[in-house]
Design a protein around this motif. Structure first.
Motif, mmCIF file in Angstrom:
data_model
loop_
_atom_site.group_PDB
_atom_site.id
_atom_site.type_symbol
_atom_site.label_atom_id
_atom_site.label_comp_id
_atom_site.label_asym_id
_atom_site.label_seq_id
_atom_site.Cartn_x
_atom_site.Cartn_y
_atom_site.Cartn_z
ATOM 1 N N VAL A 167 3.752 4.322 -7.151
ATOM 2 C CA VAL A 167 2.997 3.968 -8.357
ATOM 3 C C VAL A 167 1.971 5.044 -8.716
ATOM 4 O O VAL A 167 1.867 5.438 -9.891
ATOM 5 C CB VAL A 167 2.317 2.593 -8.176
ATOM 6 C CG1 VAL A 167 1.444 2.257 -9.364
ATOM 7 C CG2 VAL A 167 3.363 1.514 -7.958
ATOM 8 N N ALA A 168 1.230 5.529 -7.745
ATOM 9 C CA ALA A 168 0.197 6.534 -8.038
ATOM 10 C C ALA A 168 0.789 7.825 -8.621
ATOM 11 O O ALA A 168 0.269 8.333 -9.626
ATOM 12 C CB ALA A 168 -0.624 6.824 -6.783
ATOM 13 N N PRO A 169 1.863 8.396 -8.066
ATOM 14 C CA PRO A 169 2.425 9.598 -8.702
ATOM 15 C C PRO A 169 2.968 9.335 -10.107
ATOM 16 O O PRO A 169 2.814 10.179 -10.996
ATOM 17 C CB PRO A 169 3.557 10.018 -7.756
ATOM 18 C CG PRO A 169 3.181 9.456 -6.440
ATOM 19 C CD PRO A 169 2.492 8.171 -6.750
ATOM 20 N N ALA B 11 1.878 7.048 -12.223
ATOM 21 C CA ALA B 11 0.719 6.886 -13.101
ATOM 22 C C ALA B 11 0.078 8.238 -13.415
ATOM 23 O O ALA B 11 -0.317 8.502 -14.556
ATOM 24 C CB ALA B 11 -0.295 5.952 -12.453
ATOM 25 N N LEU B 12 -0.020 9.098 -12.418
ATOM 26 C CA LEU B 12 -0.579 10.431 -12.644
ATOM 27 C C LEU B 12 0.293 11.241 -13.596
ATOM 28 O O LEU B 12 -0.209 11.922 -14.493
ATOM 29 C CB LEU B 12 -0.735 11.159 -11.304
ATOM 30 C CG LEU B 12 -1.463 12.487 -11.319
ATOM 31 C CD1 LEU B 12 -2.893 12.303 -11.795
ATOM 32 C CD2 LEU B 12 -1.452 13.107 -9.936
ATOM 33 N N GLU C 277 0.828 -1.208 0.000
ATOM 34 C CA GLU C 277 0.000 0.000 0.000
ATOM 35 C C GLU C 277 0.866 1.263 0.000
ATOM 36 O O GLU C 277 0.548 2.239 -0.686
ATOM 37 C CB GLU C 277 -0.908 0.000 1.228
ATOM 38 C CG GLU C 277 -1.994 -1.043 1.190
ATOM 39 C CD GLU C 277 -2.738 -1.163 2.502
ATOM 40 O OE1 GLU C 277 -3.906 -1.596 2.454
ATOM 41 O OE2 GLU C 277 -2.168 -0.831 3.562
ATOM 42 N N GLY D 125 2.376 1.637 -3.467
ATOM 43 C CA GLY D 125 1.330 2.039 -4.399
ATOM 44 C C GLY D 125 0.941 3.490 -4.245
ATOM 45 O O GLY D 125 0.738 4.212 -5.219
ATOM 46 N N LEU D 126 0.857 3.936 -2.997
ATOM 47 C CA LEU D 126 0.422 5.299 -2.720
ATOM 48 C C LEU D 126 1.487 6.333 -3.029
ATOM 49 O O LEU D 126 1.203 7.409 -3.562
ATOM 50 C CB LEU D 126 -0.004 5.411 -1.252
ATOM 51 C CG LEU D 126 -0.603 6.732 -0.796
ATOM 52 C CD1 LEU D 126 -1.895 7.018 -1.547
ATOM 53 C CD2 LEU D 126 -0.866 6.690 0.697
ATOM 54 N N TYR D 127 2.743 6.020 -2.706
ATOM 55 C CA TYR D 127 3.796 7.030 -2.821
ATOM 56 C C TYR D 127 4.730 6.843 -4.019
ATOM 57 O O TYR D 127 5.563 7.699 -4.268
ATOM 58 C CB TYR D 127 4.622 7.067 -1.535
ATOM 59 C CG TYR D 127 3.819 7.554 -0.354
ATOM 60 C CD1 TYR D 127 3.429 8.879 -0.267
ATOM 61 C CD2 TYR D 127 3.440 6.681 0.656
ATOM 62 C CE1 TYR D 127 2.680 9.329 0.800
ATOM 63 C CE2 TYR D 127 2.689 7.128 1.727
ATOM 64 C CZ TYR D 127 2.318 8.454 1.800
ATOM 65 O OH TYR D 127 1.574 8.899 2.852
#
Length: 93
Positions: free
Chosen positions: A53-55, A57-58, A46, A49-51
């Protein structure tokens, strides 16, 4: 700025940083404040993913939208490699 002033500024910055680190008390982080109700911790997946993968992907989404929706004209190579040169001009007598 000469060496003496640079050394003095570096020593001052290092000393200030060291004093700030020594004066801060991490033990106070164990004391709960009124109204403090932390939730469950994050797992490794998590957190990544949060710190991570998410940035990424954005960033990829925004870069892709800019690339696809770019309305500017194609910018050709402006160097001499795309300049066509005509043959020699005929001399007029």
């Amino acid at each position: 700025m000469d060496k003496k002033n640079a050394l003095r500024a570096g020593a001052l910055a290092a000393g200030t940083t060291l004093m700030m680190l020594l004066m801060s008390s991490p033990a106070l982080a164990l004391t709960r404040d009124d109204g403090d109700d932390p939730g469950p911790g994050l797992s490794v997946g998590e957190t990544l993913g949060l710190y991570v993968v998410a940035p990424l992907a954005l960033f990829a989404l925004i870069a892709g939208l800019v690339w696809v929706l770019d309305k500017s004209k194609d910018r050709g190579d402006t160097t001499s490699s795309n300049i066509t040169v005509k043959g020699r001009a005929k001399a007029k007598a």
